[in-house]
Design an enzyme around this catalytic site. Structure first.
Site, mmCIF file in Angstrom:
data_model
loop_
_atom_site.group_PDB
_atom_site.id
_atom_site.type_symbol
_atom_site.label_atom_id
_atom_site.label_comp_id
_atom_site.label_asym_id
_atom_site.label_seq_id
_atom_site.Cartn_x
_atom_site.Cartn_y
_atom_site.Cartn_z
ATOM 1 N N THR A 86 0.752 -1.418 -0.154
ATOM 2 C CA THR A 86 -0.028 0.212 -0.002
ATOM 3 C C THR A 86 0.725 1.161 0.085
ATOM 4 O O THR A 86 1.401 1.740 1.083
ATOM 5 C CB THR A 86 -1.114 0.446 0.768
ATOM 6 O OG1 THR A 86 -1.795 -1.257 0.876
ATOM 7 C CG2 THR A 86 -1.439 1.469 1.399
ATOM 8 N N LYS B 293 -8.065 1.354 -3.130
ATOM 9 C CA LYS B 293 -7.702 1.346 -1.931
ATOM 10 C C LYS B 293 -7.621 2.542 -0.554
ATOM 11 O O LYS B 293 -8.850 2.512 0.573
ATOM 12 C CB LYS B 293 -6.499 0.167 -1.584
ATOM 13 C CG LYS B 293 -5.980 0.426 0.181
ATOM 14 C CD LYS B 293 -5.268 -0.789 0.748
ATOM 15 C CE LYS B 293 -5.267 -0.772 1.705
ATOM 16 N NZ LYS B 293 -4.182 -1.830 2.213
#
Lengths: 319, 319, 319, 319
Positions: C116, C191
């Protein structure tokens, strides 16, 4: 970044050349133009200049400066170089690009970067400079175009203490006040901290005066109270956002001129980045940032002084 | 409310009695006690006092005051009456209750309410007073217990302009500065506006100095820059929340004393109510309110000075 | 960055090798470890692994993986490579470092980065990959350690549409759902957008239920109303932060386990950076970020699930 | 208030009359008009109506209702009375005014107030009713004008549990769902809690989708991800503020119709007051309140659906 810089700078005997000869200046924009002119007029020796805009260079050359074709040519000819650029990527490529300053810089060269950029970016460039045995100081300014022309800017300087005097001897030609803030990056830190506080104050003052007005208070009476009490601040007593309270400030001139909403949004963006990087909570700074961000994309406010936030909150008509 | 009050006051020849005889004082707490003492010592004539706390009354009586058994008895005997109460419901019942002031007040009586309450509540009480042909002025104070004892408070006064002088002649015994703010309610408005700005500034200054510190700036150097620049404000230059920057303020004494977090939350609650009532947007004031609200229910901060918001944001250890 | 990437990718016939032979995996942490194990068990061919932690590598080798001494060795042996790393700098050095993947990668290699990170960082690495004629896709996951072990993760994939199927054929061994989001960086974007909304909802739900409780509402009754009405959201109906409303979630277990406050602060930091870069106003996202930021540096909350924001706001006791 | 009400209600045998005869309805506006029509058509016995607007009364009379000249006349003739009024002052004067309901109400009368007001105001009126030996229940609705006409509203009911059935037997003619929330005031509490959460979600969803779009994400793809993940909420999956994502909602119709920005600002004002009264921190609710507050005074947004906050944040053009 900071740690890398510190590690690298440890044990290095870093000095900039004494009795330096030529001065260089890169970035002849609204601020840089008049700053370079002051250097040209007040400092000894030649001044080499560079800008992507040929007109700005021509103007400086007519006044006596020497034109360089690229930053690399500035570094070949000068050991004292001032930069005044719009943002971090410009600074990065001016120093590190193919024809950048560091491709030709001599050991002992002193760089004074007056751009307003991220403190972490300043430290990255400082590290690159250190690897070439040159000295980098960040020296962002406060004061607008008028102060740049008058040579009365304030410089907030971050860099090695031993070299502060060398930097000061140059900056003094362009400014009235030169403050040593600490290590590399702290000049930028001081600037964004001050501007974040200003951005917060201005929103706060605007909502306070609007609330007061709706509760029946005359803004001038409220000013006389707040400015003598614990709510006192520059945004209220010197740059009041309510039209008619203070003469000669943007609010009394349709919010024209001054410090634009978009610039304030940019500076608060730097504060936001610095806060996220250092995991510092800035609740009001963040919210003020978002408010100026919304204003920056609203054609009614984008080109106005940042004190027009009063008009946003109060429905005061803009001119 | 305001409109009702204005409608009612129109055409009414409202005057308070000239050559008034006796003074009354209700609310002998931390602030009211020393204020009453100053009135007793400096003003001519008798001082009648009332408080629910018998000890406070005894103390005043020993010093020469006369005790009343209820507000109604105060109004029977006095035509100049000062009130200093904790909140709106207290003010409401002291004036309008069964044994309240208005049950016995004579036409021409002058009321000076020094409590900090909602401006709308002040206007409601003013209307009730007007119906009894008496004059109500709101006169909240700034300055703490020390200023109350020294008689150096600032009074922000809202009420009929024609009666300002009459009010001033009494308030001057308790304060150094008496400011006419406008119609009834504007004294309260001025106070909550100033305190909202203060509450905002203090959070803003705290996050600014914490960010500066994490970016490597010494707080004293940052103070020297901000206090001479556009970020300047009382919360930074006079009451700095960073321990060690200014001597003698709460931050340099473990955040003890000063103006409690809970009181700041109360004042911002008044600002919030006033803003909602008048449909005024107060983005930063609201957020600051919520922050002090969270602190008020945290045992680490509830009893500390409001500048301890710096400790909340910075993990500075509390004493 | 985007523009650079687009310019470069235009006209380039970019394909990853068909009938690829070996798989590589870098980053055998809490999430990466079980993900690699699923690849090892379900995908055909060898699995080469690398991690700075020798124990993690040993464990994988015992299960049948082959150990590499550096990312460069992975790229020498594999043309399908999955990375699962803690943040942007790790990704940058794993790809671009001296012994990095790109130092040895063959044309046509397919990289699937499950870390991420900032969407802009993903685009930067994609550009570096493109210059080596390799394909980069960002494929961050949702689902925790349990889903990683069970092979039921969701992957949000950004990258060239023509190569989506190639990526999917590998990711399917580790996840139950693989969503094509668009160009490089949009997997990351999806995300952080979802997590920003989640971070906002959780603070909102927490303040809503606390307000309800103080107004006399039983939290379970409030849940039955909100979850069937327009206030409905995952943070209320699936992961309620009020202890006792839902069994088996962190709030009913002293806020242990789950998704830590610090991780939420990290993800909101990425959202904040992305918003500042794209000049997008995120007023509530910013404020939620600052709240989790404060909690991250408070020992009472730093190690708890992010739903413990209810405890911060309500004075609910933490276990 | 709550405590006063509880004290008073203790030991009182409070029952509303069984086998009640006539129904009354006060407040025949956009919502109240169709609600009264449903009562008239579905409930047994006479329906007495009152409104300050004569046209609304005429319309109801033509449909078979009996007109009263004042609330007092309603209470003389009815022992089941529904009120649907714009705000607290209207409710207060309808019950407590000179020609108000309580001037003539018989013991055992049941009041069902469907207005949306402050929970504390509901408790104050309940106490006034109790003193006249009558029963008050707050029963605010969710659902708009369409649901009022169709008789499919949801009622959130606060009041004595023993009388819930009596209330339900009347409300069922106007609604599809009747929820018992608890003591007097909790119906209002449930409504403002739900709407505060909705107000927060809508701002959050708007900034999330705008950020996603600027990062290159197609809003429909983002919706498919968020709606199946932890960011899921009604504002995203049922009432999406991005034009074109969902058909038939205001965002796909120039933000016309729906639930107006001004009404959302009003409801968040009630939430804000309730939070300040109960000292509950609502950081995101406060900020959302301020945002809708600003929009309410901007002619571009004042008359639009509250989901137009997406247009404010994204520069999406309004029709």
């Amino acid at each position: 970044m900071t740690n890398d810089y510190r590690m690298l700078s440890k044990g290095v005997r870093l000095v900039c050349v004494r009795n330096a000869s030529s001065l260089g200046f890169i970035g002849l924009g609204n601020m840089g133009g008049p700053m370079a002119m002051n250097l040209l007029n007040k400092a000894k020796g030649d001044l080499w200049v560079y800008d992507v805009n040929a007109d700005s260079v021509d103007k400086a050359v007519k006044a006596g400066a020497k034109a360089a074709s690229a930053p690399a040519e500035i570094a070949e000819n000068c050991d004292r170089i001032v930069t005044m650029l719009p943002n971090s990527p410009h600074v990065m490529s001016t120093f590190g690009g193919e024809q950048g300053l560091l491709s030709t810089a001599k050991a002992g060269t002193l760089f004074l970067d007056c751009s307003t950029i991220d403190p972490a970016a300043a430290q990255t460039v400082a590290k690159m400079c250190l690897e070439k045995e040159t000295v980098f100081m960040d020296a962002p300014v406060s004061g607008g175009v008028g102060a740049a022309a008058a040579g009365t800017l304030t410089f907030m300087v971050g860099g090695p203490a031993a070299e502060f005097e060398a930097g000061q001897s140059i900056l003094q030609h362009m400014g009235a006040k030169i403050v040593a803030c600490g290590d590399v990056g702290t000049g930028q830190a001081a600037k964004i901290c001050n501007n974040m506080m200003l951005g917060i104050s201005m929103v706060g003052v605007s909502e306070t005066y609007n609330l007061g007005k709706r509760l029946g208070l005359d803004p001038k009476i409220l000013a006389s109270i707040v400015n003598a009490a614990s709510g006192r601040c520059w945004a209220s007593d010197t740059y009041n956002p309510v039209p008619g309270v203070i003469e000669g400030v943007p609010s009394s001139n349709g919010y024209a001129g001054g410090f634009g909403t978009t610039l304030m949004a940019k500076d608060l963006g730097l504060a936001q980045d610095a806060a996220t990087n250092t995991q510092s909570p800035i609740p009001l700074g963040s919210l003020a940032h978002q408010i100026y961000r919304v204003m920056s994309s609203d054609p009614r406010f984008a080109d106005k002084d940042f004190s027009s936030v009063y008009a946003l909150l109060s429905e005061e008509k803009l001119l």
